[in-house]
Design an enzyme around this catalytic site. Structure first.
Site, PDB file in Angstrom:
ATOM      1  N   ASN A  10       0.868  -1.181   0.000  1.00 26.73           N
ATOM      2  CA  ASN A  10       0.000   0.000   0.000  1.00 26.73           C
ATOM      3  C   ASN A  10       0.903   1.228   0.000  1.00 26.73           C
ATOM      4  O   ASN A  10       1.519   1.546   1.018  1.00 26.73           O
ATOM      5  CB  ASN A  10      -0.884  -0.035   1.262  1.00 26.73           C
ATOM      6  CG  ASN A  10      -1.714   1.223   1.403  1.00 26.73           C
ATOM      7  OD1 ASN A  10      -1.826   2.024   0.469  1.00 26.73           O
ATOM      8  ND2 ASN A  10      -2.310   1.400   2.575  1.00 26.73           N
ATOM      9  N   HIS A  95      -9.167   1.033   5.447  1.00 25.52           N
ATOM     10  CA  HIS A  95      -7.857   1.215   6.092  1.00 25.52           C
ATOM     11  C   HIS A  95      -8.031   2.152   7.287  1.00 25.52           C
ATOM     12  O   HIS A  95      -8.833   3.087   7.240  1.00 25.52           O
ATOM     13  CB  HIS A  95      -6.852   1.797   5.084  1.00 25.52           C
ATOM     14  CG  HIS A  95      -5.454   1.772   5.616  1.00 25.52           C
ATOM     15  ND1 HIS A  95      -4.991   2.709   6.519  1.00 25.52           N
ATOM     16  CD2 HIS A  95      -4.431   0.911   5.413  1.00 25.52           C
ATOM     17  CE1 HIS A  95      -3.737   2.421   6.830  1.00 25.52           C
ATOM     18  NE2 HIS A  95      -3.372   1.332   6.178  1.00 25.52           N
ATOM     19  N   GLU A  97      -6.394   4.567   8.286  1.00 26.69           N
ATOM     20  CA  GLU A  97      -6.217   5.997   7.975  1.00 26.69           C
ATOM     21  C   GLU A  97      -7.488   6.561   7.350  1.00 26.69           C
ATOM     22  O   GLU A  97      -7.813   7.732   7.536  1.00 26.69           O
ATOM     23  CB  GLU A  97      -4.996   6.171   7.053  1.00 26.69           C
ATOM     24  CG  GLU A  97      -3.698   5.969   7.827  1.00 26.69           C
ATOM     25  CD  GLU A  97      -2.550   5.391   7.019  1.00 26.69           C
ATOM     26  OE1 GLU A  97      -2.604   5.406   5.776  1.00 26.69           O
ATOM     27  OE2 GLU A  97      -1.588   4.904   7.654  1.00 26.69           O
TER      28      GLU A  97
END
Ligand code: G3H
Length: 251
Positions: A10, A95, A97
């Site tokens: 990622n 995710h 984040e």
């Protein structure tokens, strides 16, 4: 039981178009003979460039996020149809984040997973606890509840297409890796939860990755654990040599 290892990189908000080309020119020849699944998830603007480079190679392409709708007035968003057109095969969903900075919830994660599956994209679904949740002793309850909410109304015929990634938030980008035993304990609990929700067979076949400061020097130990099927790699996926060494964990 035969779960094929999967190593996904990622890149987050890193690498320009030129960086993408330079990385892939260096990386692709190194991994030509690696049998594990390898996925690279560049920023949206580099997906077409990466797709051209990855055509006819053993490395697959993923996106880092998507909206659940096919189109509409959603400024700044990208739809599953657009990802299919590239073509992307995988998409990271939920995710930490995205959950932390962009207000993603278990409900939007569930909508995105359903939409990805409807369009034939393979979701890599992230779950994980914060440091304070770990210290409170609620890691298992939290993570298994994230898994259950992510899977709401997803039929057993589809669930096997999902890949889960357990990423303790306190281990992301911090250099602190969960010990392989701690990661295994949570990943085993995720597998058991999937077994309760579906069946032992579904649980035994689903791939569950670990993410959080994975590096060439800790991948082997993680991969030696029975339930860890691969890694979702952030920082160390930005350097072709270190990402290669992670992908080559079993050579
Ligand atoms: O998606 C990847 C994870 O957030 C892990 O990132 P990291 O390897 O930089 O800790």
């Amino acid at each position: 039981m035969s779960r094929k290892p999967l190593i996904a990189g990622n890149w987050k908000m890193n690498n320009t178009r030129k960086d993408t080309i330079d990385f892939l020119d260096n990386f692709l020849p190194k991994v030509r003979n690696i049998a594990s699944d390898i996925v690279i998830c560049p920023p949206f603007t580099n997906l077409f460039t990466a797709a051209e480079k990855l055509a006819n190679t053993n490395v697959k392409l993923g996106a880092q996020n998507m909206h659940w709708e096919d189109n509409g007035a959603f400024t700044g968003e990208i739809s599953p149809l657009m990802l299919k057109e590239v073509p992307c095969e995988y998409v990271i969903i939920g995710h930490s984040e995205r959950r932390q900075y962009f207000a993603e919830t278990d409900e939007t994660v569930n909508k995105k997973i359903k939409s990805a599956l409807k369009h034939g994209l393979l979701p890599i679904v992230c779950v994980g606890e914060t440091l304070s949740q770990r210290e409170e002793g609620i890691t298992m309850a939290w993570v298994t509840s994230q898994v259950e909410k992510a899977l709401k109304d997803i039929p057993s015929s589809e669930v096997g297409k999902i890949v889960f990634a357990y990423e303790p938030i306190w281990a992301i980008g911090t250099g602190k890796t969960a010990s392989s035993k701690d990661a295994e304990e949570v990943i085993k609990a995720i597998r058991e939860k999937i077994g309760e929700l579906y069946s032992k067979n579904v649980a035994e076949n689903i791939r569950i990755l670990y993410g959080g400061s994975v590096k060439p020097d800790n991948i082997k130990e993680l991969m030696n654990e029975a339930d860890i099927d691969g890694a979702l790699v952030g920082g160390a996926s930005l350097d072709p040599e270190s990402f290669y060494r992670i992908c080559a964990f079993n050579l």
